[in-house]
Design a protein around this motif. Structure first.
Motif, PDB file in Angstrom:
ATOM      1  N   GLU A  38       3.124   1.289   8.363  1.00 24.43           N
ATOM      2  CA  GLU A  38       4.067   2.061   7.544  1.00 24.43           C
ATOM      3  C   GLU A  38       3.546   2.081   6.112  1.00 24.43           C
ATOM      4  O   GLU A  38       3.261   1.026   5.547  1.00 24.43           O
ATOM      5  N   PRO A  39       3.406   3.254   5.518  1.00 23.72           N
ATOM      6  CA  PRO A  39       2.821   3.317   4.163  1.00 23.72           C
ATOM      7  C   PRO A  39       3.815   2.898   3.077  1.00 23.72           C
ATOM      8  O   PRO A  39       4.112   3.668   2.160  1.00 23.72           O
ATOM      9  N   TYR A  44       2.539   2.395  -6.764  1.00 23.73           N
ATOM     10  CA  TYR A  44       3.191   3.046  -5.627  1.00 23.73           C
ATOM     11  C   TYR A  44       4.188   4.094  -6.113  1.00 23.73           C
ATOM     12  O   TYR A  44       4.964   3.839  -7.044  1.00 23.73           O
ATOM     13  N   GLY A  55       2.099   8.352   2.153  1.00 18.54           N
ATOM     14  CA  GLY A  55       2.197   7.307   1.144  1.00 18.54           C
ATOM     15  C   GLY A  55       1.366   7.768  -0.040  1.00 18.54           C
ATOM     16  O   GLY A  55       0.276   8.310   0.140  1.00 18.54           O
ATOM     17  N   LEU A  84      -4.438   3.119   7.568  1.00 23.46           N
ATOM     18  CA  LEU A  84      -3.581   2.145   8.269  1.00 23.46           C
ATOM     19  C   LEU A  84      -3.929   2.022   9.760  1.00 23.46           C
ATOM     20  O   LEU A  84      -3.043   1.857  10.588  1.00 23.46           O
ATOM     21  N   ASP A 114       1.209   7.157   8.005  1.00 23.52           N
ATOM     22  CA  ASP A 114       1.632   6.086   8.918  1.00 23.52           C
ATOM     23  C   ASP A 114       0.880   6.193  10.254  1.00 23.52           C
ATOM     24  O   ASP A 114      -0.014   7.033  10.409  1.00 23.52           O
ATOM     25  N   HIS A 134       5.784   4.001  12.918  1.00 19.72           N
ATOM     26  CA  HIS A 134       5.603   2.986  11.878  1.00 19.72           C
ATOM     27  C   HIS A 134       6.022   1.590  12.349  1.00 19.72           C
ATOM     28  O   HIS A 134       5.958   0.641  11.574  1.00 19.72           O
ATOM     29  N   ASN A 141       2.726  -2.631   2.154  1.00 20.83           N
ATOM     30  CA  ASN A 141       1.599  -2.377   3.049  1.00 20.83           C
ATOM     31  C   ASN A 141       0.441  -1.655   2.361  1.00 20.83           C
ATOM     32  O   ASN A 141      -0.674  -1.626   2.876  1.00 20.83           O
ATOM     33  N   LEU A 142       0.716  -1.050   1.218  1.00 20.50           N
ATOM     34  CA  LEU A 142      -0.355  -0.341   0.506  1.00 20.50           C
ATOM     35  C   LEU A 142      -0.910  -1.170  -0.661  1.00 20.50           C
ATOM     36  O   LEU A 142      -1.663  -0.652  -1.490  1.00 20.50           O
ATOM     37  N   ASP A 154      -5.848   5.147   2.621  1.00 20.92           N
ATOM     38  CA  ASP A 154      -5.596   4.081   3.586  1.00 20.92           C
ATOM     39  C   ASP A 154      -5.087   4.719   4.871  1.00 20.92           C
ATOM     40  O   ASP A 154      -3.992   5.295   4.900  1.00 20.92           O
ATOM     41  N   ALA A 202      -2.014   7.852   1.836  1.00 18.01           N
ATOM     42  CA  ALA A 202      -1.946   7.131   3.109  1.00 18.01           C
ATOM     43  C   ALA A 202      -1.015   7.874   4.067  1.00 18.01           C
ATOM     44  O   ALA A 202      -0.161   8.648   3.642  1.00 18.01           O
ATOM     45  N   CYS A 259       0.208  14.707   1.955  1.00 10.77           N
ATOM     46  CA  CYS A 259      -0.847  14.092   1.136  1.00 10.77           C
ATOM     47  C   CYS A 259      -1.739  15.159   0.497  1.00 10.77           C
ATOM     48  O   CYS A 259      -2.110  15.045  -0.672  1.00 10.77           O
TER      49      CYS A 259
END
Ligand code: VG1
Ligand code: CO
Length: 476
Positions: free
Chosen positions: A229-230, A269, A261, A193, A254, A106, A234-235, A191, A252, A358
């Motif tokens: 980094e989620p 979030y 994430g 990333l 990393d 991350h 950043n999201l 995402d 999400a 996830c």
């Protein structure tokens, strides 16, 4: 001497590319790893080698392969960028001596890193990394690194290009309730990333019948100018995408796909501590596993409340997933989680796995048919409200020294409340306050920051404690 001392932090050796992290130093660390596994008598089992989507990652991985081959160690080299949990999976599948993933996880884009996983599949424990570090630091002063060319290594049959994806992805079907996800007909925003999760997380969701909208699904070694980094900040883009459409969940991972994430259906979030507690509760209700739950020293005590509800044991570990991985292989736990958004489950890899986390979150949403917010409300009603926050404070070398001094002195009062108990470990001192809130301040082992972790029963208390921690660290 080739640069400063090499040190393994919370997870692997990390450094700024072209400064600490150079081709020469990757060769040195790989030579140290080769010597380490040779001494363990594991050299004939070969090593799994992968890399992330950072600048020059495949090149650094190639250097590792060349050194391993020169030492007569065979490499299973990933044909594409690889998540760290996938390296872990392959080590176990191939019964390899261990694995190297060239990744800084991350960290910001200017970093690269090297994660070494042991033969049991998890991030190497200190006894291994201390040995590798000491060998590497001795080697820095010598000119005794063995290297051959990649062509020579291939000619000697010491490199096998392997697809790590298929076996890992097939295995996911045994661990996730795909049919429930399918029935849920979920709309998922993802995402990636710009990292290694591409075609792992999104493909698994599509295979489970979800309609998937992906952002940042291509390689960008600059990660759009942020860290992969989620985190909530950043999201923000994923959240904006979700607010424009209708989604059931946002997911999400990393840069090396070991962290997760999660965004709720409205794009809010979900704090990883809360996600861990919900997932543990969900797994206890839907699986028939034996074993306890592990959490790191810095992770929410909401885990303990959920464990108590289900009558399972809690194991507290140091910060770093290696300790949780170790408990998993010992068969003691069915769940392990870290507040930094890492988790794994029984019969899976002894490494944090963002893809699995996830998919389990998607499964939970599909089966529970509620928003995360609703599930959390229900959980709090059940076990009590525990809120938490973590902030990162960038420090200079000057305030680092002063801060260390302040941290070494015992505190009797924080944020206006009396300290009623404390626990000191290698990760610092956790102060328990009279209203059952707590605070922990520790220096990160992966980034030049100090982390302040706080937990309390109300938002106001959290704010007060965060403020007190910030003041304490910065000395004003
Ligand atoms: C951080 C996290 C820790 C995690 C580690 C590696 O360490 O706090 O929980 O295991 O990163 O994560 P530190 O010492 O910086 O707080 V990763 O995604 O970089 O493998
Ligand atoms: Co990571």
């Amino acid at each position: 001497m080739l640069g400063g001392k090499i040190t393994f932090g919370t997870s692997g050796w990390r450094g700024v590319i072209a400064d600490d992290f150079t081709v020469d130093r990757v060769r040195v660390v790989t030579q140290a790893i080769a010597d380490h596994i040779t001494e363990q008598g594991l050299k004939d089992r070969g090593m799994v080698v992968g890399y992330d989507t950072r600048f020059l990652s495949e090149r650094f991985a190639e250097e590792a392969v060349k050194v391993l081959a020169a030492n007569g160690i065979r490499t299973y080299l990933s044909t594409r960028d690889a998540p760290t949990p996938v390296i872990s999976f392959e080590i176990i599948r191939k019964k390899a001596a261990g694995g190297i993933n060239v990744t800084a996880s991350h960290n910001p884009p200017e970093y690269s890193g090297l994660k070494f996983s042991s033969s049991w599949g998890g991030p190497a424990l200190p006894e291994a990394t201390l040995d590798i570090e000491s060998r590497a630091n001795t080697l820095l002063n010598k000119n005794s690194i063995l290297v051959i060319t990649l062509a020579e290594a291939k000619e000697k049959g010491l490199v096998e290009d392997v697809d790590l994806q298929k076996a890992y992805s097939d295995d996911l079907r045994k661990k996730i309730d795909i049919e429930s996800i399918r029935k849920g007909k979920l709309k998922v925003a993802v995402d990636l990333l710009y990292g290694t999760g591409k075609d792992y997380l999104d493909s698994a969701l599509r295979d489970a019948g979800c309609t998937v909208t992906v952002i940042h699904g291509h390689r960008d070694p600059l990660f759009g100018g942020r860290s992969p980094e989620p985190s909530e900040i950043n999201l923000a883009e994923l959240s904006a995408v979700m607010k424009k459409g209708k989604f059931d969940i946002g997911l999400a991972v990393d840069g090396d796909a070991d962290r997760f994430g999660i965004l709720d259906c409205d794009g809010t979030y979900v704090n990883p501590n809360q996600a861990l507690a919900l997932l543990l509760d969900y797994l206890c209700r839907t699986r028939t596993w034996n074993g306890g739950a592990a959490r790191s020293f810095a992770t929410t005590h909401l885990i303990d409340a959920v464990a108590k509800k289900h009558g399972i044991d809690v194991y507290e570990t140091g910060v770093g997933f290696k300790y949780i991985g170790d408990l998993l292989v010992q068969g003691k736990i069915m769940f392990g989680g870290e507040e930094s958004a890492g988790m794994t489950i029984k019969d899976h890899v002894p490494e944090k796995d963002g893809i699995v986390a996830c998919l389990l979150a998607a499964e939970m949403v599909a089966r529970e048919k509620r928003s995360v917010k609703d599930m959390l409300k229900r959980l709090y009603k059940d076990v009590g409200t525990i809120l938490n926050e973590r902030i990162n404070i960038r420090i200079t070398d000057t305030n680092r020294k002063e801060m260390a001094e302040r941290l070494s002195k015992p505190l009797t009062e924080i944020g206006g409340l009396r300290v009623k108990g404390k626990k000191t470990t290698a990760d610092g001192t956790k102060y328990m306050l009279e209203d059952d809130s707590w605070i922990l301040m520790r220096a990160s082992g992966t980034e030049p920051v100090v982390r302040v972790y706080v937990e309390a029963g109300s938002g106001e208390r959290i704010e007060e404690l965060v403020g007190a921690g910030r003041k304490f660290i910065l000395g004003q």
